[in-house]
Write an enzyme that holds these catalytic residues in place. Structure first.
Site, PDB file in Angstrom:
ATOM      1  N   LYS A  13      68.677 -65.399-102.301  1.00  0.00           N
ATOM      2  CA  LYS A  13      69.365 -66.796-101.433  1.00  0.00           C
ATOM      3  C   LYS A  13      67.623 -67.384-101.045  1.00  0.00           C
ATOM      4  O   LYS A  13      67.833 -68.644-101.264  1.00  0.00           O
ATOM      5  CB  LYS A  13      69.817 -66.127-100.454  1.00  0.00           C
ATOM      6  N   ARG A  88      77.930 -64.782 -92.032  1.00  0.00           N
ATOM      7  CA  ARG A  88      77.957 -63.472 -92.646  1.00  0.00           C
ATOM      8  C   ARG A  88      79.298 -62.752 -92.214  1.00  0.00           C
ATOM      9  O   ARG A  88      79.494 -61.704 -92.573  1.00  0.00           O
ATOM     10  CB  ARG A  88      76.845 -62.717 -91.973  1.00  0.00           C
ATOM     11  N   ARG A 127      59.955 -56.517-102.156  1.00  0.00           N
ATOM     12  CA  ARG A 127      59.779 -57.791-101.886  1.00  0.00           C
ATOM     13  C   ARG A 127      58.554 -57.866-100.643  1.00  0.00           C
ATOM     14  O   ARG A 127      58.228 -57.141-100.026  1.00  0.00           O
ATOM     15  CB  ARG A 127      60.989 -58.201-100.963  1.00  0.00           C
ATOM     16  N   ARG A 160      55.294 -57.490 -95.652  1.00  0.00           N
ATOM     17  CA  ARG A 160      56.498 -56.995 -95.901  1.00  0.00           C
ATOM     18  C   ARG A 160      57.526 -56.777 -94.625  1.00  0.00           C
ATOM     19  O   ARG A 160      56.945 -56.620 -93.681  1.00  0.00           O
ATOM     20  CB  ARG A 160      56.317 -55.568 -96.494  1.00  0.00           C
ATOM     21  N   ARG A 172      72.609 -52.291 -94.782  1.00  0.00           N
ATOM     22  CA  ARG A 172      72.763 -53.754 -94.798  1.00  0.00           C
ATOM     23  C   ARG A 172      73.809 -54.048 -95.900  1.00  0.00           C
ATOM     24  O   ARG A 172      74.613 -54.947 -96.020  1.00  0.00           O
ATOM     25  CB  ARG A 172      71.236 -54.523 -95.308  1.00  0.00           C
TER      26      ARG A 172
END
Ligand code: ADP
Ligand code: ADP
Ligand code: ZN
Length: 214
Positions: A13, A88, A127, A160, A172
């Protein structure tokens, strides 16, 4: 044009929102970024959100709805925004409908990024983000052209997120399936939902999105 990007953590996203911002002149509104800024600033909102975020749960609807309500009143988003990470929950989606109506704004399209769970763990644990300009990277899938140097701004400040570890990612993902996935049905009923394959290469995902938005 006002759009929503819907997808689990690691779906891409943020990566795609930045590209659509540039291509379409829309403004990315990431509740995750806003909450992390609040935590870093030690504000009241940040103090309420900190522990829940660290555990991979969802912060309260009331809190994020308040943040978004204030943010979409600001001048820079009047030509259009990309909601990244909001709504969400169904309660957030319902509140957004009310907010948009009150503010005489429209929702144009909801893009669902379809991805499998397992590859997401690898995406998230690999990531990093440039602390200087916000450009996103991945240890394997999106390395900078020159090691240790941001492609965009040249800085050497790869950061990070504390919650990007395997254990938290699993929480999550549970939160996503239980609380966020029902939004696919919610927006499906409005006729505004478009689903795309989020497992293909980053450039191909962008192309599919721009196709929907053109
Ligand atoms: P990702 O893009 O990896 O899904 P985000 O940056 O969007 O992560 O969100 C990070 C964390 O911030 C979430 O795990 C959650 O704790 C909190 N958060 C962000 N947006 C919302 C929201 N709309 N409702 C509740 N919690 C949120
Ligand atoms: P989200 O905002 O949905 O949590 P990100 O955009 O931050 O997800 O992407 C998560 C990680 O996966 C980043 O390191 C990013 O570079 C990488 N990534 C994003 N899209 C793809 C893709 N289509 N293929 C491979 N890696 C991707
Ligand atoms: Zn940079």
């Amino acid at each position: 044009m006002n759009i929503i990007l819907l997808g689990p953590p690691g779906a891409g996203k943020g990566t795609q929102a930045k590209r659509i911002e540039e291509a379409k002149g829309l403004v990315q509104l990431s509740t995750g970024d806003m909450l992390r800024a609040a935590v870093a600033a030690g504000s009241e909102v940040g103090m309420k959100a900190k522990e829940v975020m660290a555990a991979g749960g969802l912060v309260s609807d009331e809190l994020v709805i308040g943040i978004i309500s204030d943010r979409i009143d600001e001048d820079d988003v009047q030509d259009g925004f990309i909601l990244d990470g909001f709504p969400r929950t169904v309660a957030q989606a319902e509140a957004l409908d009310v907010l948009l109506k009150e503010k005489s704004k429209n929702l144009d399209v909801v893009i669902e990024m379809q991805v499998e769970d397992d590859p997401l763990i690898k995406r998230i644990t690999g990531r990093s983000t440039c602390g200087s300009c916000g450009e996103g990277y991945h240890d394997e899938f999106k390395k900078p052209a020159v090691e240790g140097k941001c492609d965009k701004c040249g800085a050497n400040d790869f950061q990070r997120r504390a919650d990007d570890n395997e254990e938290t990612v699993r929480s999550r993902l549970v939160a996503y399936h239980e609380q966020t996935a029902p939004l696919v049905d919610y927006y499906g009923k409005t006729g505004k939902l478009k689903s795309i394959d989020g497992m293909v290469a980053i450039d191909d995902v962008t192309a599919a999105m721009l196709d929907i938005l053109s």
